[in-house]
Design an enzyme around this catalytic site. Structure first.
Site, PDB file in Angstrom:
ATOM      1  N   TYR A  20       0.827  -1.206   0.000  1.00 30.04           N
ATOM      2  CA  TYR A  20       0.000   0.000   0.000  1.00 30.04           C
ATOM      3  C   TYR A  20       0.866   1.264   0.000  1.00 30.04           C
ATOM      4  CZ  TYR A  20       1.083  -1.533   4.716  1.00 30.04           C
ATOM      5  OH  TYR A  20       1.721  -2.001   5.824  1.00 30.04           O
ATOM      6  N   SER A 249       8.195   0.012   9.926  1.00 29.45           N
ATOM      7  CA  SER A 249       8.074  -1.319   9.349  1.00 29.45           C
ATOM      8  C   SER A 249       6.612  -1.704   9.470  1.00 29.45           C
ATOM      9  CB  SER A 249       8.937  -2.311  10.110  1.00 29.45           C
ATOM     10  OG  SER A 249       8.360  -2.566  11.376  1.00 29.45           O
ATOM     11  N   LYS A 250       6.269  -2.833   8.893  1.00 35.24           N
ATOM     12  CA  LYS A 250       4.868  -3.235   8.966  1.00 35.24           C
ATOM     13  C   LYS A 250       4.446  -3.535  10.399  1.00 35.24           C
ATOM     14  CE  LYS A 250       4.542  -4.195   4.253  1.00 35.24           C
ATOM     15  NZ  LYS A 250       4.007  -4.843   3.119  1.00 35.24           N
ATOM     16  N   ARG A 251       5.431  -3.825  11.244  1.00 36.08           N
ATOM     17  CA  ARG A 251       5.094  -4.107  12.641  1.00 36.08           C
ATOM     18  C   ARG A 251       4.550  -2.854  13.332  1.00 36.08           C
ATOM     19  NH1 ARG A 251       3.648  -6.678  15.306  1.00 36.08           N
ATOM     20  NH2 ARG A 251       4.914  -6.774  17.182  1.00 36.08           N
ATOM     21  N   HIS A 252       5.130  -1.708  13.001  1.00 35.85           N
ATOM     22  CA  HIS A 252       4.622  -0.498  13.630  1.00 35.85           C
ATOM     23  C   HIS A 252       4.762   0.720  12.729  1.00 35.85           C
ATOM     24  CE1 HIS A 252       8.901  -0.593  14.710  1.00 35.85           C
ATOM     25  NE2 HIS A 252       8.836   0.687  14.463  1.00 35.85           N
TER      26      HIS A 252
END
Length: 473
Positions: A20, A249-252
């Site tokens: 995205y 990152s996608k984690r946060h």
RNA sequence: GUCCCUAUCGUCUAGAGGCCUAGGACAACACCCUUUCACGGUGUGAACCGGGGUUCGAAUCCCCGUGGGGACGCCA
């Protein structure tokens, strides 16, 4: 003035559709867009989808959706690199013919071995030029059955330098660079090559992109020069760190811009926040996009990384919420309530509820949550009921219900209601909070709300009497 | 390891050698407003990474450290 700066400004945003549109990409897009707008130029959207394995149509759509939500309209494109393969092959052919590129038969295994060897010697891993043609050099015999890659014949001496529009002058020795691959063994072109051909063909004058591309810039400049193409101006934006100061990152943190819509943020708030992250115009904090475009320039961009701060975004969002049109907010309330299964939102008009709550909430979801109790009567918790709906309070509510019942629906306006409330205070000898708080609990299931007379007015005569009767029964 | 970028309050930043006793904003805290909770208003605390230079004078220029980030792919 060189060939580039004399041309009309043209910037581009060139994401690869492997996910995205996240907040960092959005800011890059915003700055590139604003620069073009500022100078009456054009803003190009280019989808860099040469990595077929990782690119998806869903990601392309997600990027388009994000751009649209933010209102960053492009003037050209979207161009897709996968649709320009013929052109890339043509240029590669020309470079091969001109001797600015050459075939290399080194296998991946050989390259891995070379790299391991160099790393063992604590050297910078790089291609050793074994297939690079040089005057008087005898090249190895091409192994049979091996499809070669095409490498760019990078200059070996001197430095590549450019005046970065945000970081200042940057110089890199050509000795640091190697002959990088511009076409894979299967014939498909690689990133640095496609970017160069695209920026050239599309007449890009200002390349505004992320910091992570600084290291690609000298290669691209060399390529451009080998092609005899004009070199655009480059401006590298430093990255945006997560709320906790670490890399997104996608984690946060690295969430889609559409997640902000989901979370109840207004696009103008996100835009204002992003504009101010890494760029400044004196002490200005709150400004429209129109104003931003007038002020925006590549100077005054911070060259160090910036940490994302949700608190400040929240503050801006609350600010823009106060300014937002009630009807628009009403629509947003409706959209969110429908999602929760509340479909009867005709009475009261959600725009009236928005007017009541918009200057006390921080986002659209809180606004919708507040509106919820107007459509679905909430029963107060036992705790609230015992605490606030005492016998004395109920007696006062009964008195009030009686007085309100004698009013016509048309009399349910704040002034009249405030007067009625005072009559109950006089009759019961209670103070305002002693009646208003139980009344809030009875009507909305919670002890806090905007001015109670306004709440009564918005809720309406019938509903108020119905809820009071339920509480008193 | 090599190369590149970077460094002001907790955070975003202002600052282009004297305007700096370092300004603004978010957050924090206090007070005020108030019909509750918010909103709002006012105020307080809070920073130039370290060390050397240059200069009459450095947050600002230079060098060295240190910290942070990036790059070194037949990824983009």
């Amino acid at each position: 003035m060189n060939a580039v700066t004399s041309r009309a400004v043209k910037t581009r945003f060139a994401p690869s559709p492997t996910g995205y549109l996240h907040i960092g990409g959005a800011r890059t897009a915003l700055f590139a867009w604003a620069y073009a707008r500022r100078h009456g130029g054009k803003f190009v959207l280019r989808i860099e989808d040469t990595d077929i394995a990782r690119s998806t149509p869903e990601a392309v759509q997600a990027i388009l959706d994000g751009m649209q939500w933010l209102g960053l309209a492009h003037d050209e494109g979207p161009y897709y690199q996968t649709q320009r393969m013929m052109r890339y092959k043509e240029v590669i052919g020309q470079m091969l013919a001109a001797g600015t590129a050459y075939h290399c038969y080194t296998s991946k295994e050989e390259l891995d071995a070379l790299r391991a060897e160099q790393e063992a010697k604590k050297e910078k891993p790089r291609y050793d030029g074994r297939w690079r043609p040089e005057p008087g050099k005898v090249l190895p015999v091409p192994p049979s059955g091996v499809q070669p890659v095409v490498r760019f014949r990078n200059p070996t001496e001197g430095v590549v330098a450019w005046d970065d529009q945000v970081k200042g002058r940057i110089e890199i020795a050509n000795a640091e660079l190697d002959d990088f691959i511009i076409a894979r063994a299967d014939g498909t072109p690689t990133y640095n090559f496609c970017v160069v051909v695209d920026d050239w063909d599309m007449g890009i004058t200002h390349v505004i992109r992320g910091d992570d591309h600084v290291n690609n810039t000298p290669r691209q400049i060399n390529l451009l020069q080998a092609l005899g193409a004009p070199v655009p101006l480059y401006g590298h934006l430093s990255m945006i760190l997560g709320d906790d100061g670490t890399k997104l990152s996608k984690r946060h943190g690295a969430v889609s811009v559409m997640q902000y819509d989901e979370d109840g943020y207004l696009p103008e708030a996100v835009l204002n926040y992003l504009a101010r992250l890494g760029w400044s115009h004196g002490d200005e904090e709150i400004f429209s996009m129109q104003q931003f475009i007038e002020w925006f320039g590549l100077d005054h961009i911070t060259s160090s990384a910036a940490q994302f701060n949700t608190e400040k975004l929240n503050w801006l969002n609350a600010h823009y919420l106060k300014l937002a049109d009630d009807a628009r907010l009403g629509q947003e309330i409706r959209r969110r309530l429908v999602r929760e299964g509340v479909t009867e939102t005709a009475v009261p008009d959600p725009a009236e509820i928005a007017a009541l709550y918009k200057d006390r909430v921080a986002n659209l979801n809180e606004l919708a949550d507040s509106a919820h109790a107007f459509y679905v009567a909430a029963h107060p918790s036992d705790e609230l009921a015992t605490q606030h709906l005492t016998e004395a309070a109920k007696a006062a509510l009964a008195d009030l219900a009686d007085r309100l019942g004698r009013l016509a629906g048309a009399d349910f306006v704040p002034e009249t209601l405030a007067k009625t409330l005072k009559e109950t205070l006089a009759a019961t000898g209670l103070k305002m909070p002693q009646v208003a708080i139980p009344l809030r609990v009875a009507l909305l299931g919670q002890p806090q709300s905007p001015a109670i007379d306004r709440v009564l007015a918005v809720l309406g005569r019938d509903e108020v009497l119905r809820r009071l009767a339920r509480t008193l029964s």
